[in-house]
Design a protein around this motif. Structure first.
Motif, PDB file in Angstrom:
ATOM      1  N   SER A 171      12.859   5.735   9.060  1.00 50.44           N
ATOM      2  CA  SER A 171      11.521   6.203   8.694  1.00 50.44           C
ATOM      3  C   SER A 171      11.584   7.279   7.619  1.00 50.44           C
ATOM      4  N   ILE A 172      12.617   8.153   7.689  1.00 53.08           N
ATOM      5  CA  ILE A 172      12.744   9.183   6.653  1.00 53.08           C
ATOM      6  C   ILE A 172      13.039   8.527   5.304  1.00 53.08           C
ATOM      7  N   VAL A 173      13.887   7.479   5.315  1.00 56.45           N
ATOM      8  CA  VAL A 173      14.193   6.797   4.052  1.00 56.45           C
ATOM      9  C   VAL A 173      12.938   6.126   3.494  1.00 56.45           C
ATOM     10  N   PHE A 174      12.146   5.513   4.358  1.00 56.60           N
ATOM     11  CA  PHE A 174      10.897   4.906   3.904  1.00 56.60           C
ATOM     12  C   PHE A 174       9.970   5.954   3.305  1.00 56.60           C
ATOM     13  N   SER A 175       9.935   7.156   3.946  1.00 58.53           N
ATOM     14  CA  SER A 175       9.073   8.213   3.415  1.00 58.53           C
ATOM     15  C   SER A 175       9.575   8.693   2.064  1.00 58.53           C
ATOM     16  N   LEU A 176      10.928   8.784   1.931  1.00 62.19           N
ATOM     17  CA  LEU A 176      11.494   9.316   0.691  1.00 62.19           C
ATOM     18  C   LEU A 176      11.295   8.362  -0.468  1.00 62.19           C
ATOM     19  N   SER A 177      11.423   7.049  -0.200  1.00 61.75           N
ATOM     20  CA  SER A 177      11.297   6.091  -1.290  1.00 61.75           C
ATOM     21  C   SER A 177       9.820   5.783  -1.484  1.00 61.75           C
ATOM     22  N   ARG A 178       9.234   6.530  -2.383  1.00 57.21           N
ATOM     23  CA  ARG A 178       7.802   6.370  -2.621  1.00 57.21           C
ATOM     24  C   ARG A 178       7.578   5.060  -3.352  1.00 57.21           C
ATOM     25  N   ASP A 179       7.096   4.129  -2.594  1.00 57.58           N
ATOM     26  CA  ASP A 179       6.988   2.794  -3.133  1.00 57.58           C
ATOM     27  C   ASP A 179       5.674   2.217  -2.634  1.00 57.58           C
ATOM     28  N   SER A 202       4.594  -0.815  -2.204  1.00 58.80           N
ATOM     29  CA  SER A 202       4.554  -1.994  -1.345  1.00 58.80           C
ATOM     30  C   SER A 202       5.412  -1.837  -0.104  1.00 58.80           C
ATOM     31  N   LEU A 203       6.009  -0.641   0.083  1.00 57.46           N
ATOM     32  CA  LEU A 203       6.965  -0.511   1.175  1.00 57.46           C
ATOM     33  C   LEU A 203       6.556   0.633   2.092  1.00 57.46           C
ATOM     34  N   GLY A 204       7.030   0.564   3.287  1.00 55.17           N
ATOM     35  CA  GLY A 204       6.961   1.724   4.162  1.00 55.17           C
ATOM     36  C   GLY A 204       5.626   1.917   4.819  1.00 55.17           C
ATOM     37  N   VAL A 205       4.856   2.852   4.280  1.00 59.19           N
ATOM     38  CA  VAL A 205       3.630   3.269   4.945  1.00 59.19           C
ATOM     39  C   VAL A 205       2.700   2.073   5.129  1.00 59.19           C
ATOM     40  N   PRO A 206       2.311   1.806   6.347  1.00 62.35           N
ATOM     41  CA  PRO A 206       1.394   0.689   6.542  1.00 62.35           C
ATOM     42  C   PRO A 206       0.050   0.952   5.873  1.00 62.35           C
ATOM     43  N   HIS A 207      -0.480  -0.058   5.252  1.00 61.56           N
ATOM     44  CA  HIS A 207      -1.743   0.122   4.534  1.00 61.56           C
ATOM     45  C   HIS A 207      -2.893   0.230   5.503  1.00 61.56           C
ATOM     46  N   ILE A 261       8.612  12.061  12.170  1.00 67.57           N
ATOM     47  CA  ILE A 261       7.156  12.100  12.054  1.00 67.57           C
ATOM     48  C   ILE A 261       6.735  13.082  10.960  1.00 67.57           C
ATOM     49  N   ALA A 262       7.414  14.261  10.911  1.00 72.76           N
ATOM     50  CA  ALA A 262       7.033  15.278   9.929  1.00 72.76           C
ATOM     51  C   ALA A 262       7.275  14.767   8.519  1.00 72.76           C
ATOM     52  N   CYS A 263       8.430  14.089   8.289  1.00 77.40           N
ATOM     53  CA  CYS A 263       8.699  13.535   6.963  1.00 77.40           C
ATOM     54  C   CYS A 263       7.623  12.522   6.594  1.00 77.40           C
ATOM     55  N   TRP A 264       7.257  11.692   7.550  1.00 80.75           N
ATOM     56  CA  TRP A 264       6.258  10.668   7.263  1.00 80.75           C
ATOM     57  C   TRP A 264       4.921  11.313   6.903  1.00 80.75           C
ATOM     58  N   LEU A 265       4.543  12.364   7.645  1.00 80.36           N
ATOM     59  CA  LEU A 265       3.250  13.007   7.392  1.00 80.36           C
ATOM     60  C   LEU A 265       3.249  13.731   6.055  1.00 80.36           C
ATOM     61  N   LEU A 266       4.414  14.372   5.704  1.00 79.85           N
ATOM     62  CA  LEU A 266       4.448  15.178   4.484  1.00 79.85           C
ATOM     63  C   LEU A 266       4.574  14.325   3.240  1.00 79.85           C
ATOM     64  N   LEU A 267       5.336  13.224   3.325  1.00 79.96           N
ATOM     65  CA  LEU A 267       5.701  12.485   2.118  1.00 79.96           C
ATOM     66  C   LEU A 267       4.899  11.212   1.919  1.00 79.96           C
ATOM     67  N   ARG A 268       4.046  10.865   2.870  1.00 83.09           N
ATOM     68  CA  ARG A 268       3.365   9.567   2.742  1.00 83.09           C
ATOM     69  C   ARG A 268       2.397   9.597   1.563  1.00 83.09           C
ATOM     70  N   ARG A 269       2.194   8.424   0.994  1.00 80.90           N
ATOM     71  CA  ARG A 269       1.224   8.293  -0.075  1.00 80.90           C
ATOM     72  C   ARG A 269      -0.127   8.003   0.540  1.00 80.90           C
ATOM     73  N   ASP A 270      -1.143   8.508  -0.122  1.00 79.74           N
ATOM     74  CA  ASP A 270      -2.487   8.242   0.376  1.00 79.74           C
ATOM     75  C   ASP A 270      -2.946   6.900  -0.166  1.00 79.74           C
ATOM     76  N   VAL A 271      -2.586   5.856   0.554  1.00 80.92           N
ATOM     77  CA  VAL A 271      -2.954   4.509   0.126  1.00 80.92           C
ATOM     78  C   VAL A 271      -4.309   4.171   0.735  1.00 80.92           C
ATOM     79  N   LYS A 272      -5.251   3.875  -0.117  1.00 75.99           N
ATOM     80  CA  LYS A 272      -6.583   3.509   0.383  1.00 75.99           C
ATOM     81  C   LYS A 272      -6.790   2.017   0.181  1.00 75.99           C
TER      82      LYS A 272
END
Lengths: 150, 176
Positions: A134-142, A144-149, B165-176
């Protein structure tokens, strides 16, 4: 950065050999941790690293990224497994995380503690592996990847 | 104690630590830090702690290096050189004093491998004697981590979960 598979046949070939080997060794470390060095933390990191390697080498076309993406929604499952084993001991009539009271029929206290150690190690491994990926997914700002839309 | 390979090992440890701080290129610094972790793992193995050595090799040399590299590659890759300023005079004066104080404090530590040191007479004998009969687990480290000290390990697992969780919250992109 990790959009497509790496453009080198050597890297992809080596990755194809190395990833399953690392995963196999991680399982060995996980289940041999009670007899030798190793255990949940190391095994979790190794599983996470193998998934990361798969991700970096094969990109989104590989099988692992979809599995990893699905695993991300399971962030915290390892912690739940650990705490659930502790709770089982409460149900068995003992203290929290005192495995000798786990309600497993047919075996004595020491064997119950053995089973408890094994189950909690699996929990730790899952937790650490998911956190690493999950940290790698967060780091690789992409996009189409990682964060669910949403 | 033979010094045939311990001394070069410790020297390499110091050398890689200094190099990781002093080198200008950040990617080289990350790779040197990985080799530092590898030497540190060898030192742990020499001290008779294979579990710690294993974790150091896998986490320090493997996972942390990957995290650092990914961070460097996903931030601006061209601006990876540090601009250095001279350290302030107070630091130049106080840090050697602090080092001297710490060196003085080491004279109170128990000797290396002392069986009568407080750490090895408190609860360790109990674990070493009883862990096999109590838990059917031959690796005492695993028995202590997962059974005797299971609550500590549970909280540690919670810390790892919180980090993810903290990495995900801090680094996530705001995808709308």
């Amino acid at each position: 950065m990790i959009q497509s598979s790496y453009d080198s046949v050597i890297v992809r070939r080596i990755g194809a050999i190395l990833v399953p080997l690392v995963q196999l060794f991680a399982l060995y470390v996980l289940f041999f941790g009670q007899y030798g060095p190793g255990g949940g933390f190391v095994a979790g990191v190794m599983i996470g690293t193998s998934l990361i390697m798969d991700l970096l080498v094969f990109g989104r076309e590989g099988k692992a990224p979809t599995a990893a993406e699905r695993a991300l929604s399971g962030d915290g499952i390892g912690l739940v497994v650990f705490a659930f084993v502790g709770g089982l001991c409460l149900i068995g009539g003992g203290e929290f995380l005192n495995y000798s009271d786990m309600p497993v029929p047919g075996i004595d206290g020491a064997s119950r503690r053995y089973v408890g150690i094994l189950l909690t190690q699996v929990g730790v491994a899952v937790d650490v592996a998911v956190a690493a990926v999950s940290i790698v997914f967060s780091l690789s700002r992409d996009d189409s990847l990682g964060v669910p839309h949403e | 104690m033979t010094l045939s390979y311990e001394l070069p090992l410790l020297l390499l440890l110091l050398l890689t630590a200094c190099a990781a701080v002093l080198v200008k290129d950040l990617i080289s610094a990350v790779l040197i830090l990985g080799s530092y972790s590898f030497f540190l793992a060898l030192v742990w193995a020499w001290l008779g702690a294979p579990d710690v050595a294993f974790v150091e090799a896998v986490v320090g040399a493997g996972l942390a290096t990957v995290f650092f590299l990914l961070t460097l590659l996903s931030t601006a890759p061209k601006d990876t050189h540090i601009r250095r300023h001279a350290p302030p005079k107070a630091a130049m004066l106080l840090l050697p004093l602090l080092a001297a104080l710490l060196l003085y404090a080491t004279s109170d530590l128990p000797r290396f491998g002392d069986p009568q040191s407080p750490a090895s007479v408190h609860v360790s004998p109990h674990y070493l004697k009883n862990s096999l009969a109590d838990t059917r687990t031959t690796n005492v480290v695993t028995a202590v981590l997962m059974d005797y000290r299971a609550l500590d390990t549970l909280i540690e697992t919670a810390v790892v979960f919180t980090a993810g969780i903290a990495c995900w919250l801090l680094l996530r992109r705001d995808v709308k």
